[in-house]
Design a protein around this motif. Structure first.
Motif, PDB file in Angstrom:
ATOM      1  N   ASP A  17     -36.922  65.819  31.924  1.00  0.00           N
ATOM      2  CA  ASP A  17     -35.073  66.150  32.849  1.00  0.00           C
ATOM      3  C   ASP A  17     -34.473  65.129  31.694  1.00  0.00           C
ATOM      4  N   PRO A  20     -30.201  65.350  34.524  1.00  0.00           N
ATOM      5  CA  PRO A  20     -30.769  66.059  35.431  1.00  0.00           C
ATOM      6  C   PRO A  20     -29.348  66.780  36.708  1.00  0.00           C
ATOM      7  N   LEU A  21     -28.202  66.148  36.101  1.00  0.00           N
ATOM      8  CA  LEU A  21     -26.788  66.285  36.954  1.00  0.00           C
ATOM      9  C   LEU A  21     -26.804  67.804  36.870  1.00  0.00           C
ATOM     10  N   SER A  23     -28.867  69.787  35.373  1.00  0.00           N
ATOM     11  CA  SER A  23     -29.662  71.235  35.933  1.00  0.00           C
ATOM     12  C   SER A  23     -29.272  71.452  37.363  1.00  0.00           C
ATOM     13  N   PHE A  24     -28.773  70.058  38.174  1.00  0.00           N
ATOM     14  CA  PHE A  24     -28.530  70.769  39.539  1.00  0.00           C
ATOM     15  C   PHE A  24     -27.484  71.216  39.599  1.00  0.00           C
ATOM     16  N   LEU A  27     -28.769  75.130  38.784  1.00  0.00           N
ATOM     17  CA  LEU A  27     -29.705  75.738  39.620  1.00  0.00           C
ATOM     18  C   LEU A  27     -28.484  75.653  41.507  1.00  0.00           C
TER      19      LEU A  27
END
Lengths: 313, 156
Positions: A17, A20-21, A23-24, A27
């Motif tokens: 990852d 990550p932000l 992905s956040f 999601l």
């Protein structure tokens, strides 16, 4: 030991990852979208779905609140119940309102100076002393009660509750407290589910059914359109010392009164007839009640604050 | 003001989320830089999972060496893991946590072996423990223990 080695491993194998932000947002965005769509669909269909909810379930929902308000041996309550029964059964039992299977209407008299009346789950209708004091005769009062019974007949309270809970569920995705406070106020933290609000279409439906029941019970539509005007005037006379709660939950528009008049006209109902006065005994009891403490102020913990309309925002 | 008070939990979430993300990322970046640096420094100590020493190393001094580390979750990773648990897939936010823990534990073990003059560690094993996380407010973390047998050439 030259034949052995520990090679350097590429970083992304075990730690994949790097954003990550992103992905956040991907999601959380899709979770929110799914939730909003689901809740919106639920809220949209709540009215339709709620009508298919068995009436027994609706009674079960309010049972533990209703237990706190057992039928009282009170002349005013008995009088109100009499009007309700007459509206439901029609004049001399000639057929009045088509209530759902198993529904019984119970009218509660609330000893408070608030100008209000409301219908809630399980066929419970509450009428406040403030409103009773301001109606000139029984026909006007009967229109109010008929209107509230019509809400119950069309299962508006359960539809409103379903919509509110769906809305709360939607909100709780964003904020647990905000969501649960909506659910709580919808479910009536205070007991009597006093804050169920109805849509304009539901109000109009209740008006139409209500006036039809009024005509069947009293053989003329006298008092129907007057009801709202009377309440408006009464509120104006009192100044702003007491907010006319009934008017805020039942907004009066010229359009609404005109619509009601049109319904009466279309069906060829008599617009005027013999008015029934409010019995003197009832007036006397109310005057006595007015001097006592209101329901919400006494009897310690046995009376929940549910009968008040003003305790919640 | 009323709006802020009413949505205090949203505010808390945003603040914790922000702290979790910024601090977590910063810590992770620093930790990885340190890990890479020390991995290069300790590249001389080889690590194997074989149970027996290679034949070449006949005359050795064997010792048990171990390294353990506890690494904490952060709020951002926690939220992410919740989202992953909704949709499935690789729990990417925890991958870096475990990766860092494993490499750090190996480095600490290697460091110990290095001080003993060893050039390899055999029979390396790992154990992982989840720390906390049973109830909602407890700190979630992971302990990683690496241990093995260091082989140092016998000095005469």
């Amino acid at each position: 030991m030259a034949q052995f080695s520990n090679p350097e491993l590429p970083e992304e194998i075990n730690n994949s990852d790097d954003k990550p932000l992103r992905s956040f947002f991907a999601l959380a965005g899709s979770a929110l979208l799914i939730g909003v769509v689901a809740a919106a669909a639920l809220a949209f269909f709540a009215g339709t779905v709620a009508r298919y909810l068995p009436y027994r379930t609706e009674v079960g929902l309010i049972e533990r609140y209703a237990e706190r308000f057992p039928p009282r041996d009170h002349p005013v309550e008995a009088y109100l119940q009499g009007i309700a029964d007459r509206l439901v059964k029609g004049k001399d039992g000639a057929g009045g309102m088509a209530l759902p299977e198993g529904m019984t209407i119970r009218v509660h008299y609330v000893n408070e100076p608030v100008i209000n009346a409301f219908a809630t789950l399980g066929g419970h209708v509450a009428v406040f002393r403030g409103l009773l004091e301001r109606v000139p005769d029984e026909n006007v009062l009967a229109m109010v009660i008929a209107h509230e019974i019509a809400h119950a007949q069309h299962r508006h309270p359960i539809a409103s509750l379903g919509r509110g809970v769906a809305f709360g569920a939607m909100l709780s995705i964003v904020s647990a407290a905000a969501g649960s406070s909506v659910v709580e106020s919808t479910l009536g933290r205070s007991g009597m589910l006093t804050l169920l609000s109805f849509s304009r279409a539901q109000e109009e439906e209740a008006d139409e059914t209500g006036v039809a029941a009024l005509v069947r019970a009293y053989e003329h539509a006298g008092g129907a359109t007057e009801t709202f005007k009377v309440l408006q005037r009464a509120a104006a006379e009192r100044g702003h010392s007491e907010a006319p709660e009934f008017l805020s939950t039942h907004p009066v528009t010229q359009e609404r009164i005109a619509r009601l008049a049109a319904t009466i006209d279309k069906n060829g109902w008599k617009t005027e007839g013999t008015r029934t006065p409010i019995p003197e005994t009832v007036r006397v009891v109310m005057e006595k009640d007015a001097k006592e403490k209101p329901d919400s102020a006494n009897k310690g913990g046995t009376k929940p604050q549910g009968r008040r309309m003003k305790d919640e925002g | 003001m009323q709006l802020i008070l009413d949505n205090l939990d949203v505010l808390f979430f945003v603040v914790l989320f922000f702290i979790g993300y910024v601090a977590g990322r910063w810590n992770e970046r620093r930790h990885y830089a340190s890990i890479r640096k020390r991995e290069r420094e300790l590249a001389g100590v080889l690590v194997f999972s074989n149970r027996f020493p290679p034949v070449a190393a006949a005359q050795v001094d064997s010792r048990l060496v171990s390294g353990s580390v506890v690494i904490s979750d952060d709020y951002f990773k926690d939220v992410m893991s919740g989202l992953y648990s909704l949709f499935g897939g690789r729990v990417r936010s925890y991958e870096s946590l475990i990766d860092r823990a494993r490499r750090e534990a190996v480095l600490r073990m290697k460091d110990e072996a290095n001080k003993l003059g060893a050039e390899m560690i055999i029979n390396v094993k790992f154990q992982t423990f989840a720390i906390g996380g049973r109830n909602q407010n407890s700190v979630k973390g992971v302990e990683l223990l690496a241990y093995g047998t260091s082989l140092a050439p016998v000095r005469r």
